[in-house]
Design a protein around this motif. Structure first.
Motif, mmCIF file in Angstrom:
data_model
loop_
_atom_site.group_PDB
_atom_site.id
_atom_site.type_symbol
_atom_site.label_atom_id
_atom_site.label_comp_id
_atom_site.label_asym_id
_atom_site.label_seq_id
_atom_site.Cartn_x
_atom_site.Cartn_y
_atom_site.Cartn_z
ATOM 1 N N LEU A 1 0.811 -1.214 0.000
ATOM 2 C CA LEU A 1 0.000 0.000 0.000
ATOM 3 C C LEU A 1 0.847 1.267 0.000
ATOM 4 O O LEU A 1 0.431 2.292 -0.542
ATOM 5 C CB LEU A 1 -0.976 -0.006 1.178
ATOM 6 N N GLN A 2 2.037 1.204 0.578
ATOM 7 C CA GLN A 2 2.945 2.361 0.509
ATOM 8 C C GLN A 2 3.461 2.558 -0.913
ATOM 9 O O GLN A 2 3.551 3.676 -1.399
ATOM 10 C CB GLN A 2 4.136 2.167 1.445
ATOM 11 N N GLU A 3 3.800 1.465 -1.572
ATOM 12 C CA GLU A 3 4.399 1.553 -2.905
ATOM 13 C C GLU A 3 3.367 1.721 -4.019
ATOM 14 O O GLU A 3 3.701 2.232 -5.093
ATOM 15 C CB GLU A 3 5.246 0.307 -3.171
ATOM 16 N N PHE A 4 2.148 1.289 -3.786
ATOM 17 C CA PHE A 4 1.092 1.380 -4.795
ATOM 18 C C PHE A 4 -0.145 2.029 -4.159
ATOM 19 O O PHE A 4 -1.132 1.360 -3.858
ATOM 20 C CB PHE A 4 0.737 -0.017 -5.337
ATOM 21 N N PRO A 5 -0.096 3.359 -3.956
ATOM 22 C CA PRO A 5 -1.181 4.040 -3.246
ATOM 23 C C PRO A 5 -2.537 3.940 -3.949
ATOM 24 O O PRO A 5 -3.572 4.099 -3.306
ATOM 25 C CB PRO A 5 -0.707 5.489 -3.146
ATOM 26 N N LYS A 6 -2.573 3.650 -5.238
ATOM 27 C CA LYS A 6 -3.855 3.503 -5.938
ATOM 28 C C LYS A 6 -4.673 2.353 -5.361
ATOM 29 O O LYS A 6 -5.900 2.363 -5.444
ATOM 30 C CB LYS A 6 -3.632 3.272 -7.431
ATOM 31 N N LEU A 7 -4.006 1.375 -4.744
ATOM 32 C CA LEU A 7 -4.727 0.255 -4.142
ATOM 33 C C LEU A 7 -5.490 0.668 -2.889
ATOM 34 O O LEU A 7 -6.375 -0.055 -2.431
ATOM 35 C CB LEU A 7 -3.765 -0.888 -3.806
ATOM 36 N N ARG A 8 -5.169 1.836 -2.327
ATOM 37 C CA ARG A 8 -5.873 2.326 -1.136
ATOM 38 C C ARG A 8 -7.267 2.840 -1.494
ATOM 39 O O ARG A 8 -8.151 2.891 -0.660
ATOM 40 C CB ARG A 8 -5.103 3.464 -0.471
ATOM 41 N N ARG A 9 -7.435 3.251 -2.734
ATOM 42 C CA ARG A 9 -8.707 3.825 -3.164
ATOM 43 C C ARG A 9 -9.707 2.736 -3.509
ATOM 44 O O ARG A 9 -9.361 1.585 -3.688
ATOM 45 C CB ARG A 9 -8.479 4.703 -4.389
#
Length: 125
Positions: A77-85
């Motif tokens: 989630l830190q490296e791929f912030p789009k997954l947080r949305r």
């Protein structure tokens, strides 16, 4: 002890493709290496992860799954912030997981099963 953790992303969304899939595999391998767990098999599918590990008996199978999920969620989630949305609401994994220990089934049978999962995904594509 041989353990077989299986876990899925929140809402079973299809999140693990391309660069995310490769990085998740790397994070899982690094996490295991740091704890002297041996990865005997791994398959990261778009909507779930299968692992087959050799873990010292001092580790409870549920702790193995929790550590793998916690470390991987934080890094991915830190490296791929789009997954947080979206529907995940900032969470990568569901709170549940399956983990079993290999006792009645041979290690070879488990490895064949994990490897076969990739074939089924390729057939669906």
């Amino acid at each position: 002890m041989l353990t077989r953790p299986v876990f899925t992303p929140k809402y079973r969304r299809h999140a693990f493709f391309g660069e995310v899939r490769e990085r998740l595999m790397q994070v899982l391998r690094e996490t295991c290496l740091m704890r002297d767990w041996v990865v005997l098999g791994m398959e990261v599918m778009p909507d779930h992860v299968h692992l087959f590990l050799s873990v010292p008996p001092k580790w409870a199978p549920s702790d193995v799954a929790k550590i793998l999920k916690g470390v991987s969620a934080r890094r991915i989630l830190q490296e791929f912030p789009k997954l947080r949305r979206g529907r995940g609401g900032g969470h990568l994994w569901t709170p549940s997981f399956y983990v079993g220990s290999a006792g009645n089934i041979s290690a070879q049978a488990i490895q064949r099963y994990i490897e076969s999962q990739r074939k089924y995904q390729d057939d669906d594509a």
